[in-house]
Design a protein around this motif. Structure first.
Motif, PDB file in Angstrom:
ATOM      1  N   UNK A   1       0.818  -1.207   0.000  1.00 27.21           N
ATOM      2  CA  UNK A   1       0.000   0.000   0.000  1.00 27.21           C
ATOM      3  C   UNK A   1       0.855   1.262   0.000  1.00 27.21           C
ATOM      4  N   UNK A   2       1.917   1.260   0.813  1.00 28.04           N
ATOM      5  CA  UNK A   2       2.753   2.449   0.924  1.00 28.04           C
ATOM      6  C   UNK A   2       3.411   2.859  -0.379  1.00 28.04           C
ATOM      7  N   UNK A   3       3.612   1.903  -1.274  1.00 23.28           N
ATOM      8  CA  UNK A   3       4.250   2.213  -2.546  1.00 23.28           C
ATOM      9  C   UNK A   3       3.340   3.071  -3.424  1.00 23.28           C
ATOM     10  N   UNK A   4       2.021   2.904  -3.290  1.00 20.08           N
ATOM     11  CA  UNK A   4       1.081   3.768  -4.011  1.00 20.08           C
ATOM     12  C   UNK A   4       1.229   5.205  -3.528  1.00 20.08           C
ATOM     13  N   UNK A   5       1.294   5.383  -2.215  1.00 22.56           N
ATOM     14  CA  UNK A   5       1.473   6.724  -1.657  1.00 22.56           C
ATOM     15  C   UNK A   5       2.804   7.328  -2.090  1.00 22.56           C
ATOM     16  N   UNK A   6       3.869   6.522  -2.105  1.00 25.72           N
ATOM     17  CA  UNK A   6       5.178   7.010  -2.544  1.00 25.72           C
ATOM     18  C   UNK A   6       5.131   7.505  -3.980  1.00 25.72           C
ATOM     19  N   UNK A   7       4.315   6.861  -4.813  1.00 26.64           N
ATOM     20  CA  UNK A   7       4.231   7.189  -6.232  1.00 26.64           C
ATOM     21  C   UNK A   7       3.330   8.389  -6.501  1.00 26.64           C
ATOM     22  N   UNK A   8       2.280   8.536  -5.707  1.00 26.21           N
ATOM     23  CA  UNK A   8       1.227   9.523  -5.983  1.00 26.21           C
ATOM     24  C   UNK A   8       1.762  10.942  -6.129  1.00 26.21           C
ATOM     25  N   UNK A   9       2.754  11.316  -5.355  1.00 27.94           N
ATOM     26  CA  UNK A   9       3.234  12.695  -5.351  1.00 27.94           C
ATOM     27  C   UNK A   9       3.889  13.097  -6.656  1.00 27.94           C
ATOM     28  N   UNK A  10       4.246  12.119  -7.498  1.00 27.21           N
ATOM     29  CA  UNK A  10       4.911  12.424  -8.762  1.00 27.21           C
ATOM     30  C   UNK A  10       3.956  12.392  -9.956  1.00 27.21           C
ATOM     31  N   UNK A  11       2.667  12.195  -9.690  1.00 31.62           N
ATOM     32  CA  UNK A  11       1.688  12.055 -10.767  1.00 31.62           C
ATOM     33  C   UNK A  11       0.829  13.310 -10.896  1.00 31.62           C
ATOM     34  N   UNK A  12       0.224  13.451 -12.062  1.00 33.51           N
ATOM     35  CA  UNK A  12      -0.686  14.564 -12.333  1.00 33.51           C
ATOM     36  C   UNK A  12      -1.910  14.034 -13.066  1.00 33.51           C
ATOM     37  N   UNK A  13      -2.674  13.189 -12.388  1.00 38.36           N
ATOM     38  CA  UNK A  13      -3.917  12.714 -12.946  1.00 38.36           C
ATOM     39  C   UNK A  13      -3.861  11.393 -13.687  1.00 38.36           C
ATOM     40  N   UNK A  14      -2.687  10.786 -13.815  1.00 41.95           N
ATOM     41  CA  UNK A  14      -2.613   9.481 -14.479  1.00 41.95           C
ATOM     42  C   UNK A  14      -3.344   8.425 -13.640  1.00 41.95           C
ATOM     43  N   UNK A  15      -4.058   7.483 -14.290  1.00 47.46           N
ATOM     44  CA  UNK A  15      -4.722   6.426 -13.538  1.00 47.46           C
ATOM     45  C   UNK A  15      -3.711   5.479 -12.906  1.00 47.46           C
ATOM     46  N   UNK A  16      -4.033   5.013 -11.700  1.00 47.14           N
ATOM     47  CA  UNK A  16      -3.143   4.132 -10.950  1.00 47.14           C
ATOM     48  C   UNK A  16      -3.868   2.832 -10.642  1.00 47.14           C
ATOM     49  N   UNK A  17      -3.209   1.720 -10.934  1.00 45.37           N
ATOM     50  CA  UNK A  17      -3.714   0.388 -10.612  1.00 45.37           C
ATOM     51  C   UNK A  17      -2.835  -0.186  -9.507  1.00 45.37           C
ATOM     52  N   UNK A  18      -3.432  -0.596  -8.403  1.00 40.89           N
ATOM     53  CA  UNK A  18      -2.669  -1.167  -7.287  1.00 40.89           C
ATOM     54  C   UNK A  18      -2.773  -2.680  -7.272  1.00 40.89           C
ATOM     55  N   UNK A  19      -1.647  -3.374  -7.457  1.00 37.03           N
ATOM     56  CA  UNK A  19      -1.598  -4.834  -7.461  1.00 37.03           C
ATOM     57  C   UNK A  19      -0.846  -5.310  -6.222  1.00 37.03           C
ATOM     58  N   UNK A  20      -1.489  -6.140  -5.435  1.00 29.42           N
ATOM     59  CA  UNK A  20      -0.880  -6.690  -4.224  1.00 29.42           C
ATOM     60  C   UNK A  20       0.049  -7.841  -4.613  1.00 29.42           C
ATOM     61  N   UNK A  21       1.336  -7.647  -4.408  1.00 25.58           N
ATOM     62  CA  UNK A  21       2.306  -8.669  -4.811  1.00 25.58           C
ATOM     63  C   UNK A  21       2.422  -9.806  -3.792  1.00 25.58           C
ATOM     64  N   UNK A  22       1.890  -9.602  -2.599  1.00 23.70           N
ATOM     65  CA  UNK A  22       2.014 -10.630  -1.550  1.00 23.70           C
ATOM     66  C   UNK A  22       0.737 -10.649  -0.717  1.00 23.70           C
ATOM     67  N   UNK A  23      -0.357 -11.160  -1.290  1.00 26.47           N
ATOM     68  CA  UNK A  23      -1.648 -11.158  -0.582  1.00 26.47           C
ATOM     69  C   UNK A  23      -1.547 -11.816   0.785  1.00 26.47           C
ATOM     70  N   UNK A  24      -2.210 -11.182   1.734  1.00 28.20           N
ATOM     71  CA  UNK A  24      -2.190 -11.694   3.097  1.00 28.20           C
ATOM     72  C   UNK A  24      -1.228 -10.955   4.004  1.00 28.20           C
ATOM     73  N   UNK A  25      -0.250 -10.285   3.406  1.00 27.90           N
ATOM     74  CA  UNK A  25       0.719  -9.520   4.198  1.00 27.90           C
ATOM     75  C   UNK A  25       0.430  -8.031   4.173  1.00 27.90           C
ATOM     76  N   UNK A  26      -0.370  -7.579   3.215  1.00 30.46           N
ATOM     77  CA  UNK A  26      -0.690  -6.156   3.090  1.00 30.46           C
ATOM     78  C   UNK A  26      -2.163  -5.924   3.431  1.00 30.46           C
ATOM     79  N   UNK A  27      -2.497  -4.770   4.032  1.00 36.28           N
ATOM     80  CA  UNK A  27      -3.906  -4.471   4.319  1.00 36.28           C
ATOM     81  C   UNK A  27      -4.758  -4.384   3.055  1.00 36.28           C
TER      82      UNK A  27
END
Length: 299
Positions: free
Chosen positions: A92-118
Motif C-alpha cells: 500500500x505504501x508504494x502507491x502513496x510514494x508514487x502519488x506525489x509524482x503524478x498529475x492525474x494518471x490512472x493508478x492500478x494497485x496490485x498486491x504482490x504478496x496477498x495476506x501480508x498487506x492491508x
C-alpha cells in the motif's frame, strides 16, 4: 496521432535484494539472518512471489502498449507522461510514494504478496491486471479520486502527498515557527514543537489516526475521497514566548494553514519520503491546503 498508452510498473527492492546489496552473497546473507534467529528461506520466498507478480503483470500489458519499469528509489528522477497508466506492484505504501509524482494518471494497485498487506490501496491480484488496464483507458474509467495534500513555499517550491505532509526539525531538536490560518490578521501564534502533521482521509488509517486517538479528538477523520484535511501539532511546548492554542484543526476546499519558520532549518516531506524533502529556513513560509490534483485509483 496520439501515442499508445505506456504501462509504468512501479516496484521496490525486495528484502532479499537489500540483503544481497549489503552482504554480497546469498551465503553471507543467510549467515547474517541465522545469527539473529531468522531463516533466509521465507525472505527468498517473498522475493520470488514479488518477481513472479511483476512477470505476470508485465505479461498482461497489451502488445500495442509500451512498457517501462521504475524502482521506488528512482521515482523522483522518473518522468511520467500524461498517457501513462501507472501499475504499482507491491505494498500500500508504494502507491502513496508514487502519488506525489503524478498529475492525474490512472493508478492500478496490485498486491504482490496477498495476506501480508492491508490492501487499502493495492486492492487487486495479478489475475485482475488485464481487465484493470482496459478499465484504466476506458472513456468512463472506474476510478476513485483520492484527496491529496500540498505544501507550497513562498519561493514556489511545491510538495504533494497522498497520506500526510510533515513539517518539523530534521533531527530531534525543537522546531520554532508561527502558525496562522488563511485570512488571520497578524503573524500567527509562535510555537515550539516537534513538528506539524497535515493529513488526508487516506492517511487517516496511519500516522494521522494515531495523533487523533492520542488527543481524543471529537471531530471525525475525513474519508479518502473527502476534500478536507486534518492537522495536528506534535508536542507543542507552552512558554512565555510560545503558545499552544492552535494544536489541531480541519482544512476544507479553499482553506489553508500558513507556517512561518523561526529557526535555522525546517524540513517538509510527504508520505515518509525524507530523501525528497523541501528545506526552509528563517523567515520563509509555507502554506498547507487541499491539493488541486488527486490520485485516480482504478477500482
Amino acid at each position: 496521432m496520439s501515442l499508445a498508452p505506456r504501462a509504468v510498473l512501479v516496484h521496490r527492492r525486495t528484502e532479499y535484494e537489500e540483503l544481497l546489496a549489503r552482504h554480497g552473497t546469498h551465503g553471507q546473507a543467510a549467515f547474517f539472518l541465522s545469527s539473529r534467529g531468522r531463516s533466509i528461506d521465507e525472505v527468498l520466498r517473498r522475493h520470488d512471489r514479488s518477481h513472479r507478480a511483476l512477470r505476470e503483470v508485465t505479461a498482461a500489458v497489451p502488445l500495442t502498449w509500451r512498457t517501462s519499469r521504475v524502482e521506488r528509489a528512482d521515482l523522483d528522477r522518473f518522468l511520467f507522461a500524461p498517457e501513462d497508466v501507472v501499475v504499482v506492484v507491491g505494498q500500500d505504501g508504494l502507491v502513496a510514494n508514487t502519488a506525489k509524482y503524478l498529475r492525474g494518471q490512472p493508478v492500478v494497485g496490485i498486491d504482490s504478496d496477498p495476506g501480508r498487506n492491508p490492501g487499502v490501496l493495492v486492492r487487486h491480484r495479478c489475475a485482475d491486471a488485464p481487465a484493470l488496464l482496459r478499465a484504466a483507458t476506458a472513456a468512463a474509467d472506474r476510478a476513485q479520486e483520492l484527496t491529496m495534500v500540498e505544501a507550497v513555499a513562498d519561493d514556489t517550491q511545491r510538495l504533494l502527498a497522498l497520506n500526510e505532509i510533515y513539517l518539523g526539525p530534521p533531527g530531534h531538536q525543537t522546531a520554532r515557527y508561527r502558525l496562522a490560518a488563511d485570512g488571520e490578521e497578524g503573524p500567527g501564534e509562535a510555537q515550539a514543537s516537534s513538528g506539524v502533521l497535515v493529513g488526508t482521509g487516506t492517511g487517516a488509517t496511519g500516522w494521522l489516526r494515531s495523533l487523533w486517538l492520542e488527543r481524543g479528538a471529537r471531530t471525525e477523520l475525513p474519508a479518502p475521497c473527502d476534500p478536507r484535511l486534518q492537522w495536528f501539532v506534535r508536542e507543542a511546548w507552552p512558554s512565555p514566548t510560545t503558545g499552544t492554542t492552535k494544536v489541531s484543526g480541519e482544512l476544507g476546499p479553499g482553506q489553508g494553514l500558513r507556517l512561518t519558520v523561526e529557526s535555522d532549518r525546517i524540513v517538509v516531506f510527504g508520505d515518509g519520503m525524507e530523501g525528497d524533502a523541501m528545506e526552509l529556513t528563517w523567515g520563509q513560509s509555507v502554506r498547507l491546503a487541499v491539493a488541486d490534483t488527486s490520485l485516480r485509483l482504478v477500482t
